[in-house]
Scaffold this active site. Structure first.
Site, PDB file in Angstrom:
ATOM      1  N   LYS A  79       0.855  -1.180   0.000  1.00 29.76           N
ATOM      2  CA  LYS A  79       0.000   0.000   0.000  1.00 29.76           C
ATOM      3  C   LYS A  79       0.892   1.231   0.000  1.00 29.76           C
ATOM      4  CE  LYS A  79      -4.557   0.699   0.245  1.00 29.76           C
ATOM      5  NZ  LYS A  79      -5.596  -0.116  -0.405  1.00 29.76           N
ATOM      6  N   GLY A 179     -23.127   4.702   3.100  1.00 29.45           N
ATOM      7  CA  GLY A 179     -22.154   5.144   2.103  1.00 29.45           C
ATOM      8  C   GLY A 179     -22.667   4.966   0.692  1.00 29.45           C
ATOM      9  N   GLY A 181     -20.975   6.394  -2.135  1.00 31.50           N
ATOM     10  CA  GLY A 181     -19.927   6.872  -3.025  1.00 31.50           C
ATOM     11  C   GLY A 181     -19.836   6.026  -4.275  1.00 31.50           C
ATOM     12  N   VAL A 183     -18.408   3.080  -5.019  1.00 34.11           N
ATOM     13  CA  VAL A 183     -18.747   1.668  -4.853  1.00 34.11           C
ATOM     14  C   VAL A 183     -20.144   1.513  -4.260  1.00 34.11           C
ATOM     15  CG1 VAL A 183     -18.115  -0.479  -3.692  1.00 34.11           C
ATOM     16  CG2 VAL A 183     -16.323   1.014  -4.602  1.00 34.11           C
TER      17      VAL A 183
END
Length: 366
Positions: A79, A179, A181, A183
């Site tokens: 990452k 959520g 957003g 996705v």
């Protein structure tokens, strides 16, 4: 103290990347490359301190090792984070400087977009290194991974429904989605296409209004989402929303969503099991995005990607089987599944030394 931390977390390498002229302050963490080169997204966030950035990249890179292992990919976990405000600190120089640091690792780390990053930012990174996934289709990439993450989440949801209710009829149940957003909205769309009742919330009111107007969802307040009488709680934004304050309020029977790190702690995961809730481990469920971009390494094919997404159903089902067999929480079962695969393959190969995959040879955007 960093080496003591790495000894605990099991990381192979941590790289601090700095370019004063470009304003770049970034950290790349490579957790494990036993299965192959490390793959994981680049996150840009206004961290309050360098320590917060380090803690985040160490946690996220370790999670990618487990996600890639459970997904059956020949990839390790890594990452990267850039310290900065994505709303005002982005520039061509910043991302090209970051790309040069990625290139210097010679394929041990392959980057992709994550929070605060979009495909346009990846274009600049791609100017300096071939070790980028999620680039635009004109470069042989796959573009926005959100639809694939959402579709993979749907596969994980069906496995969770089957484990809890004995069927996969998505439209038969109700969902509290936190959520909306990239996705989350795609996931909501898939749920509504099957006729499911969907309650939705988001810190961005415009996204909630869109979910209501375009997809027929029912809007609820940000805090009220935990009190909704729905069969499934689907966190698709923030991590740690299943915690000491919310667990008593949840009325669901299944927890399954696209967010990372949904459980606030292992203790919460143990309590989830004790209460009889069926938790589908997040990194197994939301692996569709990384599955999709991983195919760019060999040469991207959308049909192959969609077929790969369907393996998430079987992976999540296997996790529930291990949890029942060993009488352990599902989060532990997922970790066990990943660790067993890494250990088995680790007997056959050494950590990845950075030899570029054949299709990446000479693939440059500059």
């Amino acid at each position: 103290m960093l080496f003591e931390t790495l000894a605990t977390t099991g990381h192979e390498q941590v790289v601090y990347c700095h370019n004063k002229d470009a304003g770049l302050k970034a950290i790349i963490a490579i957790h494990n490359t036993v299965l192959g080169p490390s793959l994981g997204g680049l996150r840009m966030w206004p961290y309050k301190s360098e320590q917060d950035a380090l803690d985040d990249v160490l946690r996220l890179s370790r999670g990618m090792t487990y996600k890639n292992a459970v997904a059956g990919l020949n990839l390790g976990g890594g990452k990267a984070v850039i310290i900065g405000d994505p709303a005002k600190d982005k520039s061509e120089a910043l991302f090209r400087a970051f790309g040069r640091f990625v290139e210097s690792l010679n394929g041990r780390y392959i980057t992709a977009e994550d929070v605060g990053i979009d495909v346009n930012d990846m274009e600049w990174v791609f100017r300096e290194t071939s070790f980028v996934t999620g680039v635009h289709q004109v470069h042989g990439g796959s573009g926005d991974p959100s639809p694939f993450t959402a579709f993979g989440t749907l596969q994980g949801l069906m496995a969770a429904l089957n484990a809890r209710f004995g069927d996969e009829d998505v439209g038969k149940y109700s969902y509290a989605v936190q959520g909306a957003g990239h996705v989350g909205m795609e996931f909501i769309k898939l749920l509504r296409e099957q006729g499911a009742k969907v309650f939705v919330t988001d810190i961005n009111r415009e996204l909630v209004d869109r979910a209501v107007d375009e997809h027929g969802c029912t809007a609820v307040g940000i805090d009220e989402i935990y009190d909704v009488d729905a069969d499934v709680y689907s966190p698709c934004a923030l991590g740690g929303t299943v915690n000491e304050k919310t667990l008593d309020r949840l009325k669901c029977k299944v927890i399954c969503g696209a967010a990372n790190n949904q459980l606030a702690s292992d203790a919460i995961g143990d309590e989830v099991k004790r209460r009889g809730l069926f938790y589908a481990p997040d990194y197994a469920v939301n692996a569709g995005g990384v599955m999709n971009i991983s195919l760019e390494i060999d040469g991207y094919n959308r049909e192959r990607a969609m077929r790969m997404m369907r393996t998430i159903y079987h992976n999540v089902g296997r996790i529930f089987e291990i949890a029942r067999r060993d009488d352990i929480p599902t989060y532990k079962a997922a970790d066990r599944m990943a660790e067993e695969r890494i250990a088995a393959i680790g007997r056959l190969r050494l950590p990845h030394l950075g030899v570029p995959p054949p299709s990446f040879q000479g693939r440059r955007g500059n």
